[in-house]
Design an enzyme around this catalytic site. Structure first.
Site, PDB file in Angstrom:
ATOM      1  N   GLN A 254     -33.067 -27.172  29.536  1.00  0.00           N
ATOM      2  CA  GLN A 254     -34.163 -26.594  31.571  1.00  0.00           C
ATOM      3  C   GLN A 254     -35.112 -25.438  31.644  1.00  0.00           C
ATOM      4  O   GLN A 254     -35.119 -24.879  31.882  1.00  0.00           O
ATOM      5  CB  GLN A 254     -32.875 -26.731  31.910  1.00  0.00           C
ATOM      6  CG  GLN A 254     -31.896 -27.803  32.729  1.00  0.00           C
ATOM      7  CD  GLN A 254     -30.705 -27.470  33.121  1.00  0.00           C
ATOM      8  OE1 GLN A 254     -31.058 -27.144  34.799  1.00  0.00           O
ATOM      9  NE2 GLN A 254     -29.631 -27.343  32.888  1.00  0.00           N
ATOM     10  N   ARG A 607     -31.185 -33.419  38.817  1.00  0.00           N
ATOM     11  CA  ARG A 607     -30.869 -32.650  40.437  1.00  0.00           C
ATOM     12  C   ARG A 607     -29.430 -34.453  40.930  1.00  0.00           C
ATOM     13  O   ARG A 607     -29.361 -33.391  42.247  1.00  0.00           O
ATOM     14  CB  ARG A 607     -32.075 -33.217  40.624  1.00  0.00           C
ATOM     15  CG  ARG A 607     -32.989 -31.290  40.349  1.00  0.00           C
ATOM     16  CD  ARG A 607     -31.730 -30.477  40.372  1.00  0.00           C
ATOM     17  NE  ARG A 607     -31.610 -30.086  38.578  1.00  0.00           N
ATOM     18  CZ  ARG A 607     -30.554 -30.015  38.116  1.00  0.00           C
ATOM     19  NH1 ARG A 607     -30.058 -28.603  38.724  1.00  0.00           N
ATOM     20  NH2 ARG A 607     -30.529 -29.697  36.710  1.00  0.00           N
TER      21      ARG A 607
END
Length: 674
Positions: A254, A607
């Protein structure tokens, strides 16, 4: 005692390991914050370590506050009052500088300059050093900021690898940077970048000062370690100069902020820089259903330069992620909003729906569709398109052309672009308007000029002419002519020092023209100026909220992929999954880090909790012409992990409607065979 029984084995190991270097690889949705807070609580309550020896550093005040709130719920207040420090890097830096900046020749009563103050000094410097060339102050300031975050002082710049004598901006910075720093020192002021820059300089020039803080905080924790840059790493080195008790938490998969200076090598090389480090992998995902996680794993595992880990979940079932092909950007927005409306009919809460995109330029078609269908929405990290200054200017022009009595719109555009109509002149006309009870436009049109320099007759003539044009030409052509007649593009260009920012504003104006064209395509003969303006000015119910600011949102969230990091939604639409959007065109053309673009894709996928829809357009309008587009390389090879549908074949029908069509077709086929 604090019980750690609620943690999974890996989380518990991370909470219990408090000495020596520790790297916690916390995958997406793996309960990172829970692990950190239990670790701190365990240190305070179970091991009875002094709170004043513990330092936890994060990147944002929000993250630090959330960590603090969670710890408060686990640990008695008496323990927390003993000096536990939870801070951002910059807040910590200010605290250190207030105490020891005198070693660098500053007074500890320094002030911190904002961007306007910085620009003022840069303007003065350029005025002194400019050599027959106008430099963009924003670009000069940006380069100085970048150099500071690389730890490069004015004296070091020219001899560094980052100096190009053929680049005029580098030669400008060569002159401006030392002047700028000297002025800051003279004013006993720092800019935002100086905070970490000077702390590192302080530590490296005065090892005894670094030792003081390292002795003070014997246990250091750093959150979001994958986002640290070289300067922050050197800061951390100073804080650990007398011990090795450092625990960093992050996820190399990330790491998406290289454009801000983040250096992924900090986390990839942690064990090399801190020998003997214990590595703990949090691979249990508590967020996403299995099919979404399967796709995420397959996408990210194609990145060669990463820590080996595979996320898993106990949440089995759920639909495979969808990949929809759309005809173009307008069709893409239409099918997404249609699907959102169908979800809403099924009882889905709009606050659990997000539309994610790579670039803000993708927003306008989605805003148009959401407004048209009266679906409430909220844009994170940017203004709504129709709330931007330039767009509001153009809407004001349209309202005055349609209705010259609209005084608020008239006052907005009277001197936009500049026509020499200042506040004093306007007040005079307003006074006449009040005394004669005549509309302001009529007063301006009929009264003798109250200011010889004001171009009032030209303005009123423009409004009258444009009224005729909108009555005889198409809506989009009328908007184009208005922008041409007002020379509005040139006005935008002159309004901003930063050329890149001005270009984005000009793109907004182009998007407004496209919006008018989309309205024509949708409304046909009913695409009149009045209908267009009424649609734009229609008050959205979600713009008026009751109650306090903490109430639950009942609106779709739109945001960039970068802004979405750390958030989660039940239903996610990841739009524009195509080459030159994700991965971005600039990255491809400049042979940039495709790996970071893939990580950005991974962030977007992860997400989603329950349902993920990805879309790509077969063509997009670029610079006024339709250009063919191709699906993103990140997903094109994973058909087995997705449900691939060409939505153009079904004209935006729902899944149920598509299945009905297929069933009817099959029934007709069987009937014909019989």
């Amino acid at each position: 005692m604090i019980s750690l029984d609620g943690l999974n084995p890996e989380q518990r190991s991370a909470a219990e390991t408090v000495t020596g270097p520790v790297l916690i690889l916390a995958g997406a949705g793996s309960g990172k914050t829970r692990t950190i807070t239990y670790r701190i609580a365990h240190m305070l309550e179970n091991l009875h370590l002094p709170g004043h020896q513990i330092l936890a550093v994060s990147f944002t005040n929000k993250a630090a506050a959330e960590m603090q709130e969670r710890v408060k719920k686990l640990v008695p207040q008496s323990k927390l009052r003993k000096g536990l420090t939870m801070s951002t890097f910059h807040s910590l830096g200010i605290r250190i500088l207030r105490e020891d900046i005198h070693h660098l020749g500053y007074n500890n009563l320094f002030t911190i300059y904002d961007s306007a103050d910085q620009m003022s000094i840069i303007r003065e410097a350029l005025k002194n050093f400019r050599a027959n060339k106008a430099f963009d102050r924003g670009m000069v300031q940006s380069k100085i900021s970048w150099l500071k975050n690389k730890g490069i002082s004015p004296d070091e710049f020219v001899s560094s690898e980052f100096y190009d004598p053929e680049n005029p901006y580098d030669t400008a910075v060569e002159m401006v940077y030392p002047f700028y720093q000297d002025k800051l020192r003279f004013y006993n002021a720092l800019d935002f970048d100086d905070i970490l820059f000077l702390v590192v300089k302080l530590f490296e020039a005065n090892p005894d000062v670094a030792k003081k803080y390292s002795d003070r905080w014997r246990y250091l924790m750093v959150d979001e370690y994958q986002d640290t840059n070289g300067l922050q790493f050197r800061f951390i080195q100073g804080l650990t100069s007398t011990h090795n008790n450092i625990c960093v938490v992050g996820d190399d998969d990330q790491s998406i902020y290289a454009f801000r200076g983040a250096d992924i090598s900090n986390i990839l090389n942690f064990e090399h820089r801190f020998p003997g480090a214990k590595v703990i992998k949090l691979e249990e995902n508590y967020r996403s259903f299995e099919p979404i996680l399967t796709l995420a794993n397959r996408v990210i595992q194609e990145n060669p330069n990463r820590k080996d880990k595979t996320m898993r979940t106990s949440q089995v079932g759920g639909a495979k992620p969808f990949l929809w092909s759309a005809a173009d950007a307008d069709h893409e927005a239409a099918v997404v909003v249609e699907d959102i409306i169908e979800r809403q009919k099924d009882g889905v809460h709009l606050g659990e729906v997000a539309i994610l995109y790579r670039s803000n330029t993708q927003i306008p078609p989605f805003e148009d569709q959401l407004r048209l269908n009266q679906v409430p929405y909220n844009i994170i990290g940017g203004q709504k398109f129709y709330e931007k200054k330039e767009i509001k200017d153009l809407i004001a022009y349209l309202t005055v052309i349609m209705n010259p009595r609209d005084e608020l719109g008239l006052r907005r555009i009277l001197n936009t672009p500049n026509r020499g109509i200042g506040t004093v002149t306007l007040e005079k006309y307003l006074k006449v308007s009040s005394e004669t009870k005549s509309p302001l436009f009529n007063v301006i049109e009929n009264e003798a000029p109250l200011n010889k320099r004001a171009e009032l007759s030209t303005f009123t003539e423009l409004i009258r002419d444009m009224k005729q044009i909108f009555e005889t030409q198409s809506l989009a052509e009328g908007v184009k002519e208005l922008i041409r007649r007002t020379d509005y593009m040139a006005f935008v260009e002159k309004s901003y020092d930063n050329t890149k920012f001005a270009q984005r504003k000009k793109e907004d104006v182009e998007n407004f023209i496209n919006s008018a064209q989309r309205f024509m395509d949708r409304m046909g003969p009913d695409a009149t100026l009045r209908n267009f303006v009424e649609r734009l000015l229609l008050a959205d119910s979600h713009d008026v909220k009751s109650g306090g600011g903490d109430e639950e949102r009942h609106e779709v969230t739109l945001m960039t992929l970068h802004s979405s990091k750390g958030l989660e939604y039940d239903f996610v639409y990841l739009v524009g999954m195509e080459e030159e959007l994700l991965p971005h065109k600039k990255t491809i053309q400049e042979n940039g880090d495709i790996g970071e673009e893939r990580r950005l894709c991974y962030v977007g996928i992860t997400r989603a909790r329950k349902r993920l829809v990805m879309t790509h357009a077969k063509q997009r309008k670029l610079y006024g012409r339709d250009v063919p587009r191709h699906p993103s390389r990140f997903v094109v090879s994973h058909d087995e992990a997705m449900t691939v549908q060409d939505r153009t074949e079904f004209n935006g029908m729902t899944e149920e409607e598509i299945e009905t069509v297929k069933d009817d077709f099959l029934a007709d086929l069987i009937k014909s065979l019989n």
